[in-house]
Write a protein that holds these residues in place. Sequence first.
Motif, short mmCIF file in Angstrom:
data_model
loop_
_atom_site.label_atom_id
_atom_site.label_comp_id
_atom_site.label_asym_id
_atom_site.label_seq_id
_atom_site.Cartn_x
_atom_site.Cartn_y
_atom_site.Cartn_z
N ILE A 199 41.43 15.95 12.23
CA ILE A 199 42.69 15.41 12.75
C ILE A 199 43.90 15.92 11.94
O ILE A 199 44.95 16.19 12.49
CB ILE A 199 42.65 13.85 12.72
CG1 ILE A 199 41.45 13.32 13.51
CG2 ILE A 199 43.96 13.23 13.19
CD1 ILE A 199 41.46 13.59 14.99
N ASP A 202 45.85 21.91 10.76
CA ASP A 202 46.74 22.55 11.73
C ASP A 202 45.93 23.25 12.81
O ASP A 202 46.32 23.30 13.96
CB ASP A 202 47.61 23.60 11.01
CG ASP A 202 48.54 22.96 10.01
OD1 ASP A 202 49.61 22.48 10.44
OD2 ASP A 202 48.18 22.89 8.82
N ASN A 239 47.60 24.93 20.44
CA ASN A 239 47.98 23.52 20.35
C ASN A 239 46.75 22.73 19.87
O ASN A 239 45.76 22.58 20.61
CB ASN A 239 48.44 23.06 21.74
CG ASN A 239 48.80 21.59 21.77
OD1 ASN A 239 48.37 20.79 20.94
ND2 ASN A 239 49.61 21.22 22.75
N ASN A 240 46.82 22.24 18.63
CA ASN A 240 45.62 21.60 18.06
C ASN A 240 45.28 20.27 18.73
O ASN A 240 44.11 19.89 18.80
CB ASN A 240 45.74 21.42 16.55
CG ASN A 240 44.37 21.43 15.87
OD1 ASN A 240 43.48 22.18 16.30
ND2 ASN A 240 44.19 20.59 14.87
N GLN A 241 46.29 19.60 19.21
CA GLN A 241 46.04 18.34 19.90
C GLN A 241 45.20 18.59 21.16
O GLN A 241 44.21 17.90 21.42
CB GLN A 241 47.39 17.74 20.30
CG GLN A 241 47.43 16.24 20.13
CD GLN A 241 48.85 15.74 20.26
OE1 GLN A 241 49.79 16.35 19.73
NE2 GLN A 241 49.04 14.65 20.95
N LYS A 242 45.60 19.61 21.90
CA LYS A 242 44.87 19.98 23.11
C LYS A 242 43.46 20.46 22.74
O LYS A 242 42.48 20.14 23.41
CB LYS A 242 45.63 21.07 23.86
CG LYS A 242 44.98 21.47 25.17
CD LYS A 242 45.87 22.40 25.98
CE LYS A 242 45.30 22.67 27.37
NZ LYS A 242 43.90 23.06 27.42
N ILE A 244 41.58 19.55 20.23
CA ILE A 244 40.69 18.42 19.92
C ILE A 244 40.34 17.64 21.18
O ILE A 244 39.19 17.27 21.40
CB ILE A 244 41.32 17.52 18.82
CG1 ILE A 244 41.27 18.28 17.49
CG2 ILE A 244 40.59 16.19 18.70
CD1 ILE A 244 42.01 17.65 16.36
N LYS A 245 41.33 17.44 22.02
CA LYS A 245 41.09 16.72 23.28
C LYS A 245 40.05 17.46 24.14
O LYS A 245 39.08 16.86 24.63
CB LYS A 245 42.40 16.58 24.05
CG LYS A 245 42.24 15.81 25.34
CD LYS A 245 43.47 15.91 26.23
CE LYS A 245 43.17 15.33 27.60
NZ LYS A 245 42.17 16.08 28.36
#
Length: 268
Positions: A199, A202, A239-242, A244-245
């Motif tokens: 989480i 980067d 995009n790290n958020q994407k 992980i999702k």
Amino acid sequence: MMNRIEDEDDHVPKDHPRYQSLKYRHKIIEGMKNLIVAEAGLIAHGRGECFDYILGEQSNDIARNAMKAAVALMLISEKPVISVNGNTAVLVPEELVELSNELSAPLEINLFYRKEGRVEAITSVLKKAGAKQILGTDESKMVEIQELSSNRRIVDPEGIKIADVVFVPLEDGDRTEALKKLGRKVIAVDLNPISRTAIWADITIVDNIIRVLPEMIKIAKKLKGMNKTELKKIVDEFNNQKNIKDTLDLIKHYIETQKEVAFNILNK
Ligand code: ATP
Ligand code: MG
């Protein structure tokens, strides 16, 4: 005398469904006996295996995309460093050296559990694998980073201390958080997509280190020909958020599929 890894492997036929997993398990166990791997490293490996299982024990395009961004970021950074611990040294020594050469990123031995003789044992593994320069080996030169907890606050003044990007396979969450707070960019390899490390990083590569390093070497050979603008574009588009999702969705999907497979057998 045959060494124990081969000895044990002899009992596991190559077409055994758990052949790969057992082979690396033995490497970790041997590594512990040779002081390279910490006792807790065995448990960390087991946790990794569990997450690998629910990823189907194979690389996927989402992870590969994260690897590409990671390589691009290391190629455009000023001072990238590859942090090495016992588990990575025993699992992928040659690959660590090759990636370090391809990316001109030095290897720094950085341990959570600093037991007497462990740095020397890891140094010797890396040297055997062809490493010329290894940071983190000269106790008298090491400096402390106050923000870091645990023994890993002791870092090399020529490595993590002045790095802009740190590549940390199998890292602990507290340290990842501390490295972030220090302003470092962090690239993590962690099979658990919801660990604190995953989480905080980067760029989070959710894949097994044994598959990641060979793949990153291949990617590095390709990307080295690109100019900085092209490399920066790859980094900016990631995009790290994407990441992980999408990885979590992939795991959900894999479990759904395996549920069907299991119940096809159970209902027979
Ligand atoms: P965190 O501290 O980040 O919250 P944790 O405490 O659950 O994580 P640690 O033991 O600190 O876990 O770190 C080890 C991490 O390394 C685990 O998340 C585990 O899944 C991962 N791991 C272990 N072996 C491998 C491997 N071969 N490849 C990739 N990741 C691995
Ligand atoms: Mg932890």
